[in-house]
Motif scaffolding. Structure first.
Motif, PDB file in Angstrom:
ATOM      1  N   LYS A   1       0.819  -1.213   0.000  1.00 58.84           N
ATOM      2  CA  LYS A   1       0.000   0.000   0.000  1.00 58.84           C
ATOM      3  C   LYS A   1       0.851   1.261   0.000  1.00 58.84           C
ATOM      4  CE  LYS A   1      -3.847   2.164   2.503  1.00 58.84           C
ATOM      5  NZ  LYS A   1      -4.771   2.043   3.657  1.00 58.84           N
ATOM      6  N   GLU A   2       2.003   1.211   0.657  1.00 56.48           N
ATOM      7  CA  GLU A   2       2.831   2.416   0.817  1.00 56.48           C
ATOM      8  C   GLU A   2       3.903   2.565  -0.252  1.00 56.48           C
ATOM      9  OE1 GLU A   2       4.283   3.028   4.778  1.00 56.48           O
ATOM     10  OE2 GLU A   2       2.456   2.242   5.701  1.00 56.48           O
ATOM     11  N   LEU A   3       4.148   1.524  -1.035  1.00 58.88           N
ATOM     12  CA  LEU A   3       5.232   1.603  -2.016  1.00 58.88           C
ATOM     13  C   LEU A   3       4.982   2.664  -3.084  1.00 58.88           C
ATOM     14  CD1 LEU A   3       6.242  -2.121  -2.619  1.00 58.88           C
ATOM     15  CD2 LEU A   3       7.610  -0.321  -1.567  1.00 58.88           C
ATOM     16  N   ARG A   4       3.718   2.885  -3.429  1.00 58.86           N
ATOM     17  CA  ARG A   4       3.408   3.835  -4.499  1.00 58.86           C
ATOM     18  C   ARG A   4       3.933   5.235  -4.183  1.00 58.86           C
ATOM     19  NH1 ARG A   4      -0.520   3.993  -8.512  1.00 58.86           N
ATOM     20  NH2 ARG A   4      -1.438   2.066  -7.708  1.00 58.86           N
ATOM     21  N   ALA A   5       3.809   5.644  -2.914  1.00 58.39           N
ATOM     22  CA  ALA A   5       4.185   7.016  -2.541  1.00 58.39           C
ATOM     23  C   ALA A   5       5.690   7.241  -2.551  1.00 58.39           C
ATOM     24  CB  ALA A   5       3.628   7.344  -1.158  1.00 58.39           C
ATOM     25  N   VAL A   6       6.469   6.179  -2.460  1.00 62.92           N
ATOM     26  CA  VAL A   6       7.915   6.334  -2.330  1.00 62.92           C
ATOM     27  C   VAL A   6       8.556   6.758  -3.641  1.00 62.92           C
ATOM     28  CG1 VAL A   6      10.048   5.085  -1.834  1.00 62.92           C
ATOM     29  CG2 VAL A   6       8.032   4.722  -0.415  1.00 62.92           C
ATOM     30  N   GLY A   7       8.076   6.215  -4.754  1.00 62.88           N
ATOM     31  CA  GLY A   7       8.570   6.642  -6.057  1.00 62.88           C
ATOM     32  C   GLY A   7       9.939   6.127  -6.435  1.00 62.88           C
ATOM     33  N   HIS A   8      10.362   5.009  -5.868  1.00 61.86           N
ATOM     34  CA  HIS A   8      11.662   4.446  -6.250  1.00 61.86           C
ATOM     35  C   HIS A   8      11.569   3.901  -7.674  1.00 61.86           C
ATOM     36  CE1 HIS A   8      15.299   2.048  -6.303  1.00 61.86           C
ATOM     37  NE2 HIS A   8      15.639   2.536  -5.123  1.00 61.86           N
ATOM     38  N   PRO A   9      12.546   4.197  -8.541  1.00 61.60           N
ATOM     39  CA  PRO A   9      12.448   3.765  -9.941  1.00 61.60           C
ATOM     40  C   PRO A   9      12.511   2.251 -10.142  1.00 61.60           C
ATOM     41  CG  PRO A   9      14.602   4.745  -9.479  1.00 61.60           C
ATOM     42  CD  PRO A   9      13.736   5.021  -8.289  1.00 61.60           C
ATOM     43  N   ARG A  10      12.949   1.509  -9.129  1.00 61.25           N
ATOM     44  CA  ARG A  10      13.063   0.057  -9.290  1.00 61.25           C
ATOM     45  C   ARG A  10      11.925  -0.701  -8.603  1.00 61.25           C
ATOM     46  NH1 ARG A  10      18.029  -2.113 -10.225  1.00 61.25           N
ATOM     47  NH2 ARG A  10      16.800  -4.030 -10.489  1.00 61.25           N
ATOM     48  N   THR A  11      10.902  -0.014  -8.116  1.00 60.95           N
ATOM     49  CA  THR A  11       9.849  -0.681  -7.347  1.00 60.95           C
ATOM     50  C   THR A  11       9.167  -1.785  -8.154  1.00 60.95           C
ATOM     51  OG1 THR A  11       9.462   1.342  -6.074  1.00 60.95           O
ATOM     52  CG2 THR A  11       7.758  -0.345  -5.998  1.00 60.95           C
ATOM     53  N   VAL A  12       8.825  -1.509  -9.397  1.00 62.89           N
ATOM     54  CA  VAL A  12       8.119  -2.499 -10.206  1.00 62.89           C
ATOM     55  C   VAL A  12       8.962  -3.751 -10.389  1.00 62.89           C
ATOM     56  CG1 VAL A  12       7.172  -2.989 -12.494  1.00 62.89           C
ATOM     57  CG2 VAL A  12       6.697  -0.796 -11.392  1.00 62.89           C
ATOM     58  N   GLN A  13      10.237  -3.568 -10.741  1.00 60.15           N
ATOM     59  CA  GLN A  13      11.110  -4.736 -10.948  1.00 60.15           C
ATOM     60  C   GLN A  13      11.275  -5.539  -9.670  1.00 60.15           C
ATOM     61  OE1 GLN A  13      11.643  -1.599 -11.961  1.00 60.15           O
ATOM     62  NE2 GLN A  13      13.068  -1.510 -13.708  1.00 60.15           N
ATOM     63  N   VAL A  14      11.363  -4.847  -8.525  1.00 61.73           N
ATOM     64  CA  VAL A  14      11.512  -5.541  -7.249  1.00 61.73           C
ATOM     65  C   VAL A  14      10.265  -6.377  -6.954  1.00 61.73           C
ATOM     66  CG1 VAL A  14      11.549  -5.166  -4.737  1.00 61.73           C
ATOM     67  CG2 VAL A  14      13.205  -3.996  -6.211  1.00 61.73           C
ATOM     68  N   LEU A  15       9.083  -5.806  -7.177  1.00 65.75           N
ATOM     69  CA  LEU A  15       7.845  -6.543  -6.905  1.00 65.75           C
ATOM     70  C   LEU A  15       7.711  -7.756  -7.824  1.00 65.75           C
ATOM     71  CD1 LEU A  15       5.318  -3.630  -6.293  1.00 65.75           C
ATOM     72  CD2 LEU A  15       6.202  -5.254  -4.612  1.00 65.75           C
ATOM     73  N   VAL A  16       8.094  -7.602  -9.078  1.00 63.68           N
ATOM     74  CA  VAL A  16       8.026  -8.731 -10.015  1.00 63.68           C
ATOM     75  C   VAL A  16       8.979  -9.842  -9.573  1.00 63.68           C
ATOM     76  CG1 VAL A  16       8.531  -9.465 -12.379  1.00 63.68           C
ATOM     77  CG2 VAL A  16       7.263  -7.341 -11.970  1.00 63.68           C
ATOM     78  N   ALA A  17      10.186  -9.454  -9.162  1.00 64.80           N
ATOM     79  CA  ALA A  17      11.150 -10.457  -8.709  1.00 64.80           C
ATOM     80  C   ALA A  17      10.669 -11.141  -7.426  1.00 64.80           C
ATOM     81  CB  ALA A  17      12.507  -9.797  -8.479  1.00 64.80           C
ATOM     82  N   LEU A  18      10.076 -10.370  -6.522  1.00 67.18           N
ATOM     83  CA  LEU A  18       9.537 -10.952  -5.293  1.00 67.18           C
ATOM     84  C   LEU A  18       8.382 -11.911  -5.582  1.00 67.18           C
ATOM     85  CD1 LEU A  18       9.504  -8.077  -2.649  1.00 67.18           C
ATOM     86  CD2 LEU A  18      10.330 -10.396  -2.265  1.00 67.18           C
ATOM     87  N   ALA A  19       7.537 -11.536  -6.510  1.00 62.70           N
ATOM     88  CA  ALA A  19       6.410 -12.402  -6.859  1.00 62.70           C
ATOM     89  C   ALA A  19       6.901 -13.731  -7.419  1.00 62.70           C
ATOM     90  CB  ALA A  19       5.517 -11.690  -7.872  1.00 62.70           C
ATOM     91  N   ALA A  20       7.988 -13.664  -8.216  1.00 62.08           N
ATOM     92  CA  ALA A  20       8.524 -14.899  -8.791  1.00 62.08           C
ATOM     93  C   ALA A  20       9.185 -15.773  -7.734  1.00 62.08           C
ATOM     94  CB  ALA A  20       9.524 -14.556  -9.891  1.00 62.08           C
ATOM     95  N   ALA A  21       9.689 -15.159  -6.659  1.00 60.82           N
ATOM     96  CA  ALA A  21      10.453 -15.920  -5.666  1.00 60.82           C
ATOM     97  C   ALA A  21       9.620 -16.357  -4.473  1.00 60.82           C
ATOM     98  CB  ALA A  21      11.631 -15.073  -5.175  1.00 60.82           C
ATOM     99  N   HIS A  22       8.495 -15.672  -4.197  1.00 58.89           N
ATOM    100  CA  HIS A  22       7.783 -15.937  -2.950  1.00 58.89           C
ATOM    101  C   HIS A  22       7.018 -17.265  -3.011  1.00 58.89           C
ATOM    102  CE1 HIS A  22       5.611 -15.245   0.750  1.00 58.89           C
ATOM    103  NE2 HIS A  22       6.360 -14.165   0.943  1.00 58.89           N
ATOM    104  N   PRO A  23       7.115 -18.077  -1.945  1.00 54.24           N
ATOM    105  CA  PRO A  23       6.457 -19.394  -1.962  1.00 54.24           C
ATOM    106  C   PRO A  23       4.945 -19.345  -1.756  1.00 54.24           C
ATOM    107  CG  PRO A  23       7.566 -19.045   0.148  1.00 54.24           C
ATOM    108  CD  PRO A  23       7.945 -17.875  -0.737  1.00 54.24           C
TER     109      PRO A  23
END
Length: 460
Positions: free
Chosen positions: A417-439
């Motif tokens: 919920k809070e990631l959107r406000a931070v505006g880090h340029p790598r947020t999308v890539q991090v979430l995609v990588a986490l989704a691929a790795a999370h059990p």
């Protein structure tokens, strides 16, 4: 059976303390350092001499700590005339001596500037009981000799080309090495020959023409260099009876030996990257444990002027590689107090701000376990994303999942919920990588959805 609903799942996947303890153990467990050359005084004696060199700086720092209104030098760091007069009267020094002591106190880490006010650095608190802190403070002054006594303040250097001054500063380590290895007086003429040779080499390496102009400014620059080193305690003042010779002090010889040892150890090891750029050196440290990486940082730093090294490291920190950003600030921890002005100057740069704030807090002597509390929630979240990007680029998937434990939000849904406000340029890539790795399929799906919404700008 795995839940399909992204509940408010706690993020406590791994304990924090054992990881921190392991990191400290890896950093502090080092082999016994080599012994200094025969005849080098014991560290207790060296620290006694270092205290003597900085006695006025310590007195001034303690005065600034004790006076009710404190010293307020402002953003420039220059002590105000009114404070200079107050300190001169209280300490029985001249105005010029107060200004010199103030500069030395700042360079040695005895005084730190915070929001326009001066306050004692952690070294001042440890000054009477910690010989190592004293020697590190003196070495910080030694490294900053050209800032403590700038060429611009020497009337003889007024008309000298600034680029030639910079080359003389870059050649200074070779002059000190000759003095150290000679173990006795060295003729000024020999030092001048070495200076000329080194300046010519530097210009040839940069494909620049030889220095031109009327007269030869190198003798003047050599006099300034030798005088500046003598004023910080690295050389003995030239004897009027033997003005043509120079001798290094025990403190100066010990400092040169320490730096030569750092260079030699790194050059003999498989990770020697002394001649490489800051970026290449840090890339070489990616696969090293903290102890060897710190040794590599020390050797690389010892081979170049501190200001140049700090500028190179911060420039790497501005790049896209998040891991190198973190490693750059690890290297800046090795630099210590001389890097503080440059680090303070980048506090308002978003990519560097969290790292700079944590670095400055550690310089003030705060417990590494507690400094993260200094960051705002957004800053902590930005740093979490940056670290996750580093893990995604250079680590393994299980490490990325474990990194969820470090998020300040305490649960995956609140984090998303809070990631959107931070505006880090790598947020999308991090979430995609986490989704691929999370059990957990439900959490992975929530991360993919959040990544898509951030990418498209849609509502959650």
């Amino acid at each position: 059976m795995t839940s399909r609903t992204p509940r408010d799942t706690p993020l406590r996947l791994v304990p924090r303390r054992p990881l921190a303890a392991a990191r400290r153990a890896a950093t502090t467990s080092r082999s016994r350092p080599p012994r200094p050359p025969e005849g080098t005084p014991a560290l207790a004696e060296l620290s006694r001499r270092a205290r003597a060199e900085l006695v006025d700086a310590v007195r001034l720092a303690r005065w600034a700590d004790a006076v009710a209104s404190g010293a307020a030098p402002g953003s420039t760091g220059i002590l105000r005339d009114a404070d200079v007069r107050r300190a001169a009267a209280a300490l029985r020094l001249t105005d010029r001596e107060v200004r010199a002591a103030w500069d030395r106190a700042r360079l040695a880490g005895l005084i730190e500037l915070h929001k326009g006010a001066a306050r004692p650095g952690w070294r001042l608190r440890a000054w009477d009981r910690d010989d190592t802190a004293v020697l590190r403070g003196w070495v910080a002054l030694f490294d900053a000799w050209s800032l403590a006594h700038p060429a611009a303040d020497d009337p003889a250097c007024t008309d000298v080309d600034p680029s030639l001054v910079a080359e003389a500063i870059e050649a200074a380590p070779q002059l000190l090495s000759l003095l150290h290895l000679s173990s006795g007086p060295v003729a000024v003429a020999a030092l001048l020959d070495l200076l000329r040779q080194r300046v010519a080499e530097l210009r040839e390496e940069r494909h620049e023409p030889p220095a031109e102009g009327s007269g030869d400014p190198l003798p003047v620059l050599l006099d300034w260099t030798l005088d500046a080193f003598a004023r910080v305690g690295a050389l003995h003042p030239r004897d009027s009876a033997r003005p043509g010779e120079v001798t290094i002090t025990a403190l100066g010889s010990w400092a040169v030996w320490v730096k030569l040892e750092q260079i030699c150890v790194a050059a003999q090891g498989p990770a020697g990257h002394i001649e490489q750029s800051a970026e290449e050196m840090l890339k070489a440290c990616v696969g090293l444990s903290p102890g060897p990486a710190r040794a590599e940082h020390q050797a690389w730093l010892a081979a170049r002027p501190a200001a140049q090294a700090v500028a190179e490291l911060l420039e790497v920190g501005r790049g896209e590689d998040a891991l190198l950003r973190g490693l750059a600030f690890e290297a800046l921890r090795v630099v210590g107090a001389p890097a503080e002005p440059a680090v303070r100057a980048v506090v308002e740069e978003p990519p560097l701000r969290p790292y700079a704030l944590l670095w400055l807090a550690e310089q003030e002597g705060r417990d590494p376990e507690d400094v993260a509390d200094l960051l705002t929630r957004d800053e902590a979240t930005w740093l979490w994303v940056d670290t996750a990007a580093a893990v995604a680029d250079h680590g393994e998937s299980h490490l990325l999942v474990s990194h969820l434990d470090a998020a300040v939000q305490g649960s995956v849904p609140r984090l998303l919920k809070e990631l959107r406000a931070v505006g880090h340029p790598r947020t999308v890539q991090v979430l995609v990588a986490l989704a691929a790795a999370h059990p957990d399929p439900a959490l992975a799906k929530a991360m993919r959805r959040a990544a898509f919404q951030l990418h498209t700008g849609g509502e959650e």
